[in-house]
Scaffold this active site. Structure first.
Site, PDB file in Angstrom:
ATOM      1  N   VAL A  11       1.759   3.590  -2.838  1.00 23.39           N
ATOM      2  CA  VAL A  11       2.696   5.430  -4.467  1.00 23.39           C
ATOM      3  C   VAL A  11       3.307   3.995  -5.097  1.00 23.39           C
ATOM      4  O   VAL A  11       3.210   4.654  -6.333  1.00 23.39           O
ATOM      5  CB  VAL A  11       3.789   5.435  -3.150  1.00 23.39           C
ATOM      6  CG1 VAL A  11       4.892   6.735  -3.804  1.00 23.39           C
ATOM      7  CG2 VAL A  11       3.284   6.329  -1.975  1.00 23.39           C
ATOM      8  N   GLY A  35      14.293  11.668  -1.335  1.00 24.53           N
ATOM      9  CA  GLY A  35      13.375  12.081  -2.540  1.00 24.53           C
ATOM     10  C   GLY A  35      12.708  12.614  -0.958  1.00 24.53           C
ATOM     11  O   GLY A  35      12.972  12.725   0.027  1.00 24.53           O
ATOM     12  N   ARG A  36      11.152  13.033  -0.829  1.00 21.00           N
ATOM     13  CA  ARG A  36      10.526  13.443   0.025  1.00 21.00           C
ATOM     14  C   ARG A  36      10.593  12.636   1.234  1.00 21.00           C
ATOM     15  O   ARG A  36      10.660  13.194   2.355  1.00 21.00           O
ATOM     16  CB  ARG A  36       9.194  13.677   0.115  1.00 21.00           C
ATOM     17  CG  ARG A  36       8.786  14.534  -1.287  1.00 21.00           C
ATOM     18  CD  ARG A  36       7.594  14.117  -1.941  1.00 21.00           C
ATOM     19  NE  ARG A  36       6.550  12.991  -2.087  1.00 21.00           N
ATOM     20  CZ  ARG A  36       6.654  12.429  -2.868  1.00 21.00           C
ATOM     21  NH1 ARG A  36       6.704  13.702  -4.277  1.00 21.00           N
ATOM     22  NH2 ARG A  36       6.448  11.252  -3.719  1.00 21.00           N
ATOM     23  N   ILE A  37      10.414  11.675   1.462  1.00 21.96           N
ATOM     24  CA  ILE A  37      11.081  10.280   1.971  1.00 21.96           C
ATOM     25  C   ILE A  37      12.023  10.377   3.099  1.00 21.96           C
ATOM     26  O   ILE A  37      12.281  10.157   3.851  1.00 21.96           O
ATOM     27  CB  ILE A  37      10.117   8.912   2.267  1.00 21.96           C
ATOM     28  CG1 ILE A  37       8.543   8.871   1.901  1.00 21.96           C
ATOM     29  CG2 ILE A  37      10.425   7.995   3.050  1.00 21.96           C
ATOM     30  CD1 ILE A  37       8.155   7.511   1.645  1.00 21.96           C
ATOM     31  N   ARG A  65      11.650  -0.460  -0.858  1.00 20.91           N
ATOM     32  CA  ARG A  65      11.425  -1.619  -1.898  1.00 20.91           C
ATOM     33  C   ARG A  65      12.236  -2.646  -1.210  1.00 20.91           C
ATOM     34  O   ARG A  65      13.097  -2.693  -1.193  1.00 20.91           O
ATOM     35  CB  ARG A  65      11.109  -1.576  -3.407  1.00 20.91           C
ATOM     36  CG  ARG A  65      10.578  -0.867  -3.575  1.00 20.91           C
ATOM     37  CD  ARG A  65       9.120  -0.642  -3.906  1.00 20.91           C
ATOM     38  NE  ARG A  65       8.340  -0.008  -4.146  1.00 20.91           N
ATOM     39  CZ  ARG A  65       7.425   1.223  -3.178  1.00 20.91           C
ATOM     40  NH1 ARG A  65       8.389   1.104  -2.393  1.00 20.91           N
ATOM     41  NH2 ARG A  65       6.946   2.198  -4.699  1.00 20.91           N
ATOM     42  N   ASP A 109      11.706  -3.047   7.057  1.00 19.95           N
ATOM     43  CA  ASP A 109       9.819  -3.108   7.281  1.00 19.95           C
ATOM     44  C   ASP A 109       9.172  -3.550   5.387  1.00 19.95           C
ATOM     45  O   ASP A 109       8.091  -4.281   4.945  1.00 19.95           O
ATOM     46  CB  ASP A 109       9.054  -2.114   6.588  1.00 19.95           C
ATOM     47  CG  ASP A 109       7.488  -1.502   6.922  1.00 19.95           C
ATOM     48  OD1 ASP A 109       7.361  -2.454   7.825  1.00 19.95           O
ATOM     49  OD2 ASP A 109       7.099  -0.976   5.768  1.00 19.95           O
ATOM     50  N   HIS A 161       5.420  -4.802   6.655  1.00 26.09           N
ATOM     51  CA  HIS A 161       5.087  -3.260   5.339  1.00 26.09           C
ATOM     52  C   HIS A 161       4.126  -2.590   5.983  1.00 26.09           C
ATOM     53  O   HIS A 161       2.855  -2.470   5.814  1.00 26.09           O
ATOM     54  CB  HIS A 161       4.648  -4.089   4.489  1.00 26.09           C
ATOM     55  CG  HIS A 161       4.942  -3.379   3.626  1.00 26.09           C
ATOM     56  ND1 HIS A 161       5.020  -3.637   1.703  1.00 26.09           N
ATOM     57  CD2 HIS A 161       5.110  -2.406   3.459  1.00 26.09           C
ATOM     58  CE1 HIS A 161       4.998  -2.772   1.530  1.00 26.09           C
ATOM     59  NE2 HIS A 161       5.374  -1.817   1.786  1.00 26.09           N
ATOM     60  N   ILE A 162       4.461  -1.973   7.067  1.00 27.50           N
ATOM     61  CA  ILE A 162       3.597  -1.128   7.964  1.00 27.50           C
ATOM     62  C   ILE A 162       4.078   0.776   8.043  1.00 27.50           C
ATOM     63  O   ILE A 162       3.809   1.388   8.235  1.00 27.50           O
ATOM     64  CB  ILE A 162       3.706  -1.624   9.571  1.00 27.50           C
ATOM     65  CG1 ILE A 162       4.941  -1.315  10.259  1.00 27.50           C
ATOM     66  CG2 ILE A 162       2.981  -2.510   9.221  1.00 27.50           C
ATOM     67  CD1 ILE A 162       4.934  -1.738  11.997  1.00 27.50           C
TER      68      ILE A 162
END
Length: 342
Positions: free
Chosen positions: A82, A164-166, A258, A282, A307-308
């Protein structure tokens, strides 16, 4: 008659379900053989020469040097991610090279992980795993703050840096836990939208959904803060000492967006000195170069995973498929499923 071919370079083997999509008579596909090990910079530089299309992942740096090495033939770069901070978008734009990415597909997976990390951080999952079973039981051993509403805390407030979406998918998952309020920060260039907030509140049966004017209120009022904003340079270390000091001592911070948005040293200090209860992380600034002596890795109140967020079989398969479809559409003049507007 032999069909003329164009060179396609793929920095990872995308697996038996996706790689066959590139089996075309007009493509000469060169891919790194490993699905698990990163291709070296040397391998990428040597093989990208003369390529028309390039598929990369987020650990592959597509900078001016690599683009120059590829040469004038390069027309499309497609990243299986993304984010595209690893790509020099300005260089691509100047050369008229299209860029594809893979949004939307990972929304549900990252929202799932966000909730998992909130639970792990609140319930001391990492800290207790290092102690058990060498302990003497006591009434309040291993206790942490409950995520769901309860008789002590009948109202619960979720705070979102970015909505946003998440973030909204994460909010939907919090409803069964009895969350009653939602605060969020927004892009300062876009005006508040009270009508939308009221619609979201009604959809989930919340007492309120409100965009905050400043981050101080979000830090003070939230029981869990979810960092889900884009990695814009203007948001570098937006979660700093000042922000963390204003959070509740029982609050949890979750970052699944991030690493650059959170000051790692400040967060480690906040956990060590008890400004907040715990953190679920993450993404870490500087990854993948995160070693055992990193301040957050050493902090027992930090539930940290590598970062999974998108690491479900279904999500990664969808991302890989979109990355390939972006490349093919970009090369054949069709509409890419997801193209970065430059």
């Amino acid at each position: 008659m032999t069909t003329p071919t164009v060179k396609i370079v793929v920095s990872r083997n995308l697996g038996p379900e996706v790689m066959p999509l590139l089996d075309r008579p007009d493509f000469e596909v060169i891919s790194c053989p490993s699905q698990t090990e990163a291709c070296s910079r040397k391998w990428l530089s040597e093989n990208v020469v003369g390529a028309v299309g390039l598929i990369v992942v987020l650990t592959d740096k597509v900078d001016a040097e690599l683009i120059e090495t590829a040469g004038p033939s390069l027309r499309v770069v497609s990243t299986m991610s993304v984010g595209y901070e690893h790509i020099d978008v300005q260089q691509l734009s100047q050369r008229g090279i299209k860029l594809g990415y893979t949004p939307d597909i990972l929304t549900e997976a990252v929202a799932d992980l966000s909730i998992m990390l909130a639970l792990m951080a609140g319930r001391n999952a990492r800290q207790t795993a290092t102690i058990w079973p060498q302990y003497a039981w006591s009434p309040f051993l291993f206790c942490g703050p409950q995520l769901s509403a309860n008789w002590v805390y009948p109202t619960r407030t979720a705070g979102f840096l970015g909505f946003g979406r998440i973030a909204q998918a994460t909010l939907a998952r919090l409803i069964p836990f009895g969350f009653t309020h939602c605060l969020y920060s927004g892009n300062p260039t876009s005006p508040p939208d009270p009508a939308r907030d009221a619609t979201v509140a009604a959809k989930y049966g919340l007492q309120s959904v409100r965009r905050v004017a400043g981050l101080d209120e979000l830090a003070r009022e939230s029981d869990v803060v979810f960092v889900l904003a884009p990695g814009d340079p203007s948001l570098y270390h937006v979660v700093d000492e000042a922000f963390l000091k204003q959070m509740k001592r029982t609050a949890v911070l979750v970052n699944t967006s991030r690493g650059t948005l959170v000051d790692s040293d400040a967060l480690a200090k906040a956990l060590r000195e008890g400004w907040i209860w715990g953190a679920g992380i993450d993404v870490v600034e500087g990854e993948p170069n995160v070693t055992a002596d990193h301040p957050l890795v050493k902090e027992p109140r930090c539930a940290i995973v590598p970062h999974i967020g998108s690491a479900t079989t279904e999500t990664r398969l969808g991302m890989a498929t979109m990355a390939v479809n972006n490349l093919i559409a970009g090369l054949l003049g069709g509409e890419m499923p997801a193209q970065v507007k430059m």
